[in-house]
Write a protein that holds these residues in place. Sequence first.
Motif, PDB file in Angstrom:
ATOM      1  N   CYS A  95      25.993  90.977  -4.287  1.00 24.18           N
ATOM      2  CA  CYS A  95      26.445  89.706  -3.709  1.00 24.18           C
ATOM      3  C   CYS A  95      25.711  88.527  -4.340  1.00 24.18           C
ATOM      4  O   CYS A  95      26.323  87.505  -4.686  1.00 24.18           O
ATOM      5  CB  CYS A  95      26.212  89.708  -2.197  1.00 24.18           C
ATOM      6  SG  CYS A  95      27.313  90.800  -1.264  1.00 24.18           S
ATOM      7  N   GLY A  96      24.394  88.654  -4.492  1.00 21.37           N
ATOM      8  CA  GLY A  96      23.626  87.584  -5.103  1.00 21.37           C
ATOM      9  C   GLY A  96      23.997  87.356  -6.552  1.00 21.37           C
ATOM     10  O   GLY A  96      24.038  86.208  -7.029  1.00 21.37           O
ATOM     11  N   ALA A 145      30.725  86.576  -0.897  1.00 22.08           N
ATOM     12  CA  ALA A 145      29.543  85.902  -1.431  1.00 22.08           C
ATOM     13  C   ALA A 145      29.903  85.006  -2.605  1.00 22.08           C
ATOM     14  O   ALA A 145      29.428  83.878  -2.707  1.00 22.08           O
ATOM     15  CB  ALA A 145      28.504  86.940  -1.851  1.00 22.08           C
ATOM     16  N   SER A 157      18.866  87.312  -2.429  1.00 27.24           N
ATOM     17  CA  SER A 157      19.699  88.061  -1.491  1.00 27.24           C
ATOM     18  C   SER A 157      19.021  89.368  -1.080  1.00 27.24           C
ATOM     19  O   SER A 157      19.045  89.753   0.096  1.00 27.24           O
ATOM     20  CB  SER A 157      21.056  88.356  -2.127  1.00 27.24           C
ATOM     21  OG  SER A 157      21.740  87.160  -2.417  1.00 27.24           O
ATOM     22  N   THR A 189      22.337  81.839  -2.161  1.00 30.13           N
ATOM     23  CA  THR A 189      22.400  81.738  -3.613  1.00 30.13           C
ATOM     24  C   THR A 189      23.009  80.411  -4.054  1.00 30.13           C
ATOM     25  O   THR A 189      22.546  79.800  -5.026  1.00 30.13           O
ATOM     26  CB  THR A 189      23.230  82.906  -4.189  1.00 30.13           C
ATOM     27  OG1 THR A 189      22.669  84.141  -3.737  1.00 30.13           O
ATOM     28  CG2 THR A 189      23.226  82.875  -5.705  1.00 30.13           C
ATOM     29  N   LEU A 234      23.640  93.719  -1.349  1.00 27.21           N
ATOM     30  CA  LEU A 234      23.127  92.354  -1.395  1.00 27.21           C
ATOM     31  C   LEU A 234      22.788  91.918  -2.813  1.00 27.21           C
ATOM     32  O   LEU A 234      22.973  90.758  -3.172  1.00 27.21           O
ATOM     33  CB  LEU A 234      21.885  92.242  -0.498  1.00 27.21           C
ATOM     34  CG  LEU A 234      22.152  92.069   0.995  1.00 27.21           C
ATOM     35  CD1 LEU A 234      20.862  92.205   1.788  1.00 27.21           C
ATOM     36  CD2 LEU A 234      22.813  90.736   1.280  1.00 27.21           C
ATOM     37  N   SER A 280      24.472  85.688   1.902  1.00 31.82           N
ATOM     38  CA  SER A 280      24.030  85.768   0.511  1.00 31.82           C
ATOM     39  C   SER A 280      24.648  84.650  -0.319  1.00 31.82           C
ATOM     40  O   SER A 280      23.973  84.027  -1.155  1.00 31.82           O
ATOM     41  CB  SER A 280      24.417  87.134  -0.077  1.00 31.82           C
ATOM     42  OG  SER A 280      24.124  87.192  -1.454  1.00 31.82           O
TER      43      SER A 280
END
Length: 213
Positions: A170-171, A209, A150, A38, A167, A34
């Motif tokens: 994380c993104g 991330a 993500s 990104t 996710l 991720s």
Amino acid sequence: MPRRPLFDFTLDGFRRRLASVDALPQLCVLGVFSGLITGGLMVGFRLLLEVGAMAFMPDADPEAFEGLSPVLRASLPLLAVILIGLWLWRQPPAGRHIGVAHVIERLTYHQGRFPMRNWFTQWWVGLISVLGGLSAGREGPAIHLGAAASSGLGQRLRLPHNSLRVLVACGTAAGISASFNTPIAGVIFAMEVVMMEYTITGFMPVILASTIG
């Protein structure tokens, strides 16, 4: 009854591990990917801003509005509003939602799944807003683009819903980190505003991330 192998490195085995309560190693792997995705998107966003600024900005700086003539400085926001308005006018009402509020809404009510149409709208609105000098920054585009990309990775791999939630966080963290070089702020924002909880399972992938981004 056939026995499962001790180490299952297939995609199906990866999905099964993510559905369990001890899926921290697998989530950390997702956090790394991720951050890479990104971070690449934010580099692309910054490059598009610089390419657009080369057309009319002094020294190709997308934020050097003080160096423009008064006429151009006054007309740029009007042009930006017209371009954004034409784009949104052609979209259905559901396709006009972007930014941080959209990320929280999709995470809360749609299990972290993002429509592609809104993702493209965020690209257009984010670029035109910054280049046109509107009262908007890179925060909304960074968060939306990173979270949706993500989440799209998880949807592509058909991962469980609990993984999509991580996710998205994380993104979000990687988007803020890559756009402003503030990894700690990205983690805090993702955990407090987007996920609204602190857990070890969510915390470690988000840190990875954000750092990678």
